[in-house]
Write a protein that holds these residues in place. Structure first.
Motif, short mmCIF file in Angstrom:
data_model
loop_
_atom_site.label_atom_id
_atom_site.label_comp_id
_atom_site.label_asym_id
_atom_site.label_seq_id
_atom_site.Cartn_x
_atom_site.Cartn_y
_atom_site.Cartn_z
N GLN A 93 52.12 48.48 44.04
CA GLN A 93 51.30 48.03 42.92
C GLN A 93 49.84 47.99 43.38
O GLN A 93 49.52 47.37 44.39
CB GLN A 93 51.74 46.64 42.46
N ILE A 94 48.97 48.65 42.63
CA ILE A 94 47.58 48.79 43.05
C ILE A 94 46.68 48.12 42.03
O ILE A 94 46.80 48.34 40.83
CB ILE A 94 47.20 50.29 43.20
N ARG A 95 45.77 47.27 42.55
CA ARG A 95 44.84 46.56 41.69
C ARG A 95 43.40 46.82 42.11
O ARG A 95 43.12 47.03 43.30
CB ARG A 95 45.12 45.04 41.75
N LEU A 96 42.53 46.85 41.14
CA LEU A 96 41.09 46.96 41.36
C LEU A 96 40.49 45.60 41.05
O LEU A 96 40.56 45.12 39.92
CB LEU A 96 40.50 48.03 40.44
N LYS A 97 39.89 44.96 42.08
CA LYS A 97 39.42 43.59 41.93
C LYS A 97 37.91 43.49 42.13
O LYS A 97 37.35 44.06 43.06
CB LYS A 97 40.11 42.67 42.95
N PHE A 98 37.27 42.74 41.23
CA PHE A 98 35.85 42.42 41.31
C PHE A 98 35.73 40.91 41.50
O PHE A 98 36.23 40.14 40.70
CB PHE A 98 35.12 42.82 40.02
N TYR A 121 30.44 34.82 37.21
CA TYR A 121 30.56 34.15 38.51
C TYR A 121 31.99 34.05 39.04
O TYR A 121 32.19 33.50 40.12
CB TYR A 121 29.97 32.74 38.40
N THR A 122 32.96 34.55 38.31
CA THR A 122 34.35 34.40 38.71
C THR A 122 35.04 35.76 38.79
O THR A 122 34.60 36.73 38.17
CB THR A 122 35.10 33.49 37.72
N PRO A 123 36.15 35.86 39.54
CA PRO A 123 36.79 37.16 39.77
C PRO A 123 37.64 37.64 38.61
O PRO A 123 38.11 36.85 37.79
CB PRO A 123 37.65 36.90 41.01
N PHE A 124 37.85 38.95 38.58
CA PHE A 124 38.77 39.56 37.62
C PHE A 124 39.31 40.84 38.23
O PHE A 124 38.74 41.39 39.17
CB PHE A 124 38.08 39.83 36.27
N GLU A 125 40.44 41.31 37.70
CA GLU A 125 41.08 42.49 38.28
C GLU A 125 41.88 43.24 37.23
O GLU A 125 42.19 42.71 36.15
CB GLU A 125 41.99 42.08 39.44
N PHE A 126 42.21 44.48 37.58
CA PHE A 126 43.01 45.35 36.72
C PHE A 126 44.11 45.98 37.55
O PHE A 126 43.87 46.42 38.68
CB PHE A 126 42.16 46.45 36.10
N ASN A 127 45.32 46.03 37.00
CA ASN A 127 46.41 46.77 37.63
C ASN A 127 46.25 48.24 37.26
O ASN A 127 46.30 48.61 36.08
CB ASN A 127 47.77 46.24 37.17
N ILE A 128 46.02 49.09 38.27
CA ILE A 128 45.73 50.51 38.02
C ILE A 128 46.84 51.41 38.55
O ILE A 128 46.65 52.62 38.73
CB ILE A 128 44.37 50.91 38.63
#
Length: 576
Positions: A93-98, A121-128
């Motif tokens: 499972q691959i995620r792109l996280k900011f 100011y807080t993190p977020f991510e997407f399952n790619i």
């Protein structure tokens, strides 16, 4: 600027290095050089089809406004970067996280929109996982918009924190939150570990979670997670308080929680978090830390530097916080937004107590209405990210909410609007739901004006945070008379900008107010605004472009005010 001793440089290395990857979790940083286009005229469709090599380049993480050519730019910035994936990531499972982007971000992968995040100011991510190509380079494009602005601090634009690609097995630990509550009467510490486990697989997963706090406890819990779902599980235990070293501003002892998730005796994910065991509570009109009454002073600090923007390097954060501690400060709501993770780690390690706040601010904030889903998202993201930090002892849902000038012309008549009051009430309830282990507050500037019980959410706060830019002693007395029985922390105190020169001094009246506040037993401390001068385009900003409230300037050169405050805080005495 102060020098960092060698032993503290070693401490910095330990604090800020990323935790080791587990055998089943891999991370590829996407920091470094990205292509960049600053344009409010280019459409998203045009940006996605552009020849990226013709764009400018920029460093990530960072802020575009630190560069001369973009120093005044407000609006949309487009970022682009290519990446390839290791072949051994197939099947994961691959995620792109900011970790943070200011303020609105929209993200595309290979021309396909992944989603949008609002909040800087807080993190977020997407399952790619199903969107990446293992046979060629992948292209990620991020549209960043810094138009949204609150308060007097600079709205530094850009991808301001780390960007990462992360590979996991189907089952992973989303987070582990540890709560440890000492009971001094029973001589025990009650521990609760909350695990959020995610299963991205196509079949039910029967897992076992193993946890260990070295020298304290080992345990495990079994958990079944349905396919394509998340599940929460709890592990509870008690330990003798006599065997525990508590976290305190004078002795910030840290423990480490290490956990792993196994399926059929094979570890599929692991997590490691440092935490501290302490009890920060309110009794009557006093703060208590670990069963002792405390009065603590502080100073506010704005995440701002002309060279770094709000992407502050580890050594700057460490220097600033050690310097603040050396002045005699132990407690503050440093500023009006979630704090960076490197700063939180430093505060954990040196013993500095924090109130964290989301950026809902002032008389015209469009977010101040009840049950706002966006502010709920902001507070939830902040609490979930920062839950294990012992330095964080309270959450604040907003700052200086009041009627605007078109409704009430003069400051003495100010009070909260009904919408603002309902907002604060609802958000305080939501904070209680998310984290009942910490204190709750909001920052008032109307309690000593026209605020009354029924127009200020007095009943739901654990302590009153009050800002003062006038006669703080009189304002505190009025607030206590109208809203009795709770501690008052002067979360900001000041009178005027003191100036940017080396000979700038604290106003004499301000010094006297701080001295006189010591005689009010319900005032638990004061926090001077501010430690550093900071960039701003808010009304009243001097020609320098920096608001000159600081005891140090924007480059951290000390003013006379620095030593004045250090002497003044010795008068207060931390443990009164």
């Amino acid at each position: 600027m102060i020098r960092i001793p060698v032993f503290l440089l070693l401490l910095l290395t330990v604090l800020t290095c990323s935790k080791n990857e587990s055998e089943n979790t891999k991370v590829i940083p996407l920091n470094g050089t990205w292509q960049f286009l600053a344009s409010n005229d280019t459409t998203e469709e045009e940006a996605l089809k552009a020849s990226f090599s013709e764009w400018d380049t920029i460093q990530v993480p960072g802020n575009w406004d630190t560069r001369a050519r973009y120093s005044e730019y407000v609006g949309k910035g487009y970022y682009q970067r290519d990446f390839t994936l290791p072949k051994n990531w197939k099947g994961k499972q691959i995620r792109l996280k900011f970790d943070a982007v200011y303020e609105t971000a929209k993200v595309w992968l290979n021309g396909n929109e992944l989603g949008e995040h609002v909040g800087g100011y807080t993190p977020f991510e997407f399952n790619i996982t199903n969107k990446v190509d293992f046979n060629k380079e992948n292209s990620v494009v991020v549209m960043v918009d810094n138009t949204y602005k609150r308060g007097a601090w600079w709205a530094w634009g850009g991808i301001s924190r780390n960007v990462s690609l992360i590979a996991n097995q189907d089952v992973r630990i989303v987070y582990q939150h540890i709560t440890s509550v000492p009971s001094f009467e029973k001589n025990v510490v009650d521990f609760t570990i909350k695990y959020k486990i995610e299963n991205n697989g196509n079949a039910l997963a029967s897992t076992k979670i193993y946890s260990e706090i070295e020298g304290v406890h080992k345990d495990s819990v079994s958990l079944t997670v349905e396919k394509a779902s998340t599940t929460v599980s709890y592990l509870k235990f008690k330990k003798s308080l006599s065997d525990i070293e508590l976290w305190h501003f004078n002795s910030p002892n840290l423990y480490e929680l290490n956990s792993s998730v196994s399926i059929n005796n094979n570890i599929v994910d692991a997590a490691s978090d440092k935490f501290g065991i302490r009890k920060f509570e309110v009794r009557g009109e006093q703060f208590f830390l670990n069963n002792e009454a405390v009065r603590m002073n502080g100073i506010n600090r704005v995440h701002d530097h002309p060279d770094y923007g709000n992407t502050e390097p580890d050594d700057l954060v460490l220097r600033d916080m050690l310097d603040i501690k050396s002045i005699g400060c132990n407690f503050s709501r440093l500023m009006h937004a979630p704090l960076s993770e490197n700063l939180l780690k430093v505060c954990d390690s040196i013993g500095f107590l924090l109130v964290e706040e989301i950026p809902v601010w002032g008389d015209d904030d469009p977010q101040a209405f009840p049950d706002n889903p966006l502010t709920k998202k902001w507070i939830k993201e902040m609490i979930e990210r920062d839950y294990n930090h012992p330095s964080v002892v309270a959450w604040s849902v907003g700052n200086e909410l009041r009627e605007n000038d078109s409704i009430t012309a003069t400051w003495p008549e100010k009070k909260m609007t009904k919408n603002q009051y309902d907002y604060a009430n609802a958000m305080l309830d939501y904070v209680e739901e998310l984290d009942p282990s910490r204190l709750k507050t909001y920052v008032t500037i109307t309690s000593y004006r026209k605020g009354e019980i029924g127009s200020e959410p007095y009943e739901k706060v654990d302590f009153i945070s009050m800002n003062s830019y006038g006669n703080a002693v009189e304002f505190a007395k009025i607030t206590n008379e109208k809203f009795p029985g709770k501690p008052i922390f002067i979360s900001e105190i000041g009178l005027k900008q003191i100036g940017g020169e080396a000979n700038s001094q604290l106003p004499e009246k301000l010094v006297q107010y701080i001295k006189d506040l010591k005689d009010l037993p319900y005032v638990t401390g004061v926090s001077v605004w501010s430690y550093n001068d900071y960039r701003s385009n808010y009304r009243g900003t001097p020609k320098s472009g920096f608001r000159e409230w600081g005891i140090v300037n924007e480059k951290r050169d000390r003013k006379i005010a620095y030593n004045e405050l250090k002497i003044l805080y010795k008068y207060w005495d931390v443990e009164d």
